[in-house]
Design an enzyme around this catalytic site. Structure first.
Site, PDB file in Angstrom:
ATOM      1  N   CYS A 109       0.740  -1.201  -0.041  1.00  0.00           N
ATOM      2  CA  CYS A 109       0.222  -0.002  -0.066  1.00  0.00           C
ATOM      3  C   CYS A 109       0.965   1.436  -0.157  1.00  0.00           C
ATOM      4  O   CYS A 109       1.588   1.436  -1.003  1.00  0.00           O
ATOM      5  CB  CYS A 109      -1.045   0.011   1.059  1.00  0.00           C
ATOM      6  SG  CYS A 109      -2.185   1.088   1.214  1.00  0.00           S
ATOM      7  N   GLY A 110       0.508   2.266   0.770  1.00  0.00           N
ATOM      8  CA  GLY A 110       1.084   3.515   0.879  1.00  0.00           C
ATOM      9  C   GLY A 110       2.819   3.406   0.974  1.00  0.00           C
ATOM     10  O   GLY A 110       3.432   4.402   0.595  1.00  0.00           O
TER      11      GLY A 110
END
Length: 207
Positions: A109-110
């Site tokens: 993800c991020g």
């Protein structure tokens, strides 16, 4: 098997920071632990952090005290704070130190955007949530973006936020917790709810 010292597996280090996405790494850490790896949490400091789900975590050690030679793997979960400033940039720099030392890193993800900003995805096949999410970082690795649930390239695992099971599959395979048909069955069980996978895991003693 990766990461042994004096006959004992080195621990896996899980980065923890405010707003971390607590659903993204649970499959990986649970089955690493079942496979004999200790899990140690690493925070910006040893002060408690709070996940996006409200879980309060007391880090085992501060990032400044983490050394690649003491670890089998560094896991970087997503967090809102990857996209709201540079507070987590030191974790991306630590990821570079791990990869330079030949110790694997897994980012989801991020955290993939953090690694993109650090330049770690410029020359490795990788994935994330969507290609334009990483493109917004201004990184130079767009041609290496791969439309896949998870990607492993030269010791670096990447995945998007909707693929915690595929992320775990790559982690478990890289560290040799599961291999071959057992790893495939584990993935089919947790990703596809495939009941036929139970037979394979039972035979291997992992059901």
């Amino acid at each position: 098997m990766n990461g042994t010292a004096n006959g004992t597996r080195k621990p896996v280090h899980l980065a923890v920071y405010d707003t971390l996405a607590d659903w993204e790494t649970g499959h990986a850490t649970a089955y690493l632990a079942r496979g004999g790896y200790g899990i140690r949490t690493v925070g910006p400091t040893t002060a408690p952090v709070t996940s996006i789900g409200g879980l309060r975590v007391q880090p085992d050690l501060a990032l400044a005290d983490l050394r690649p030679e003491d670890s089998s793997l560094l896991i970087l979960p997503g967090a809102d704070s990857w996209d709201t400033g540079d507070d987590l940039a030191p974790f991306a720099r630590t990821a570079r130190a791990f990869l330079d030392a030949g110790v694997p890193v897994a980012a989801i993800c991020g955290a993939t955007a953090g690694l993109a900003r650090e330049g770690l995805l410029d020359d490795r096949a990788h994935t994330s949530a969507v290609s334009f999410y990483l493109a917004a970082t201004g990184y130079a690795g767009g041609e290496r973006y791969t439309e896949a649930d998870a990607v492993t390239d030269r010791g670096l695992i990447t995945a998007g936020p909707t693929e915690p099971v595929a992320f775990a599959r790559e982690v478990l395979g890289l560290l040799g917790v599961y291999e071959g048909e057992v790893l495939d069955a584990w993935y089919r069980l947790f990703h596809d709810s495939d009941p036929s996978a139970y037979a394979v895991l039972e035979k291997a003693g992992d059901a």
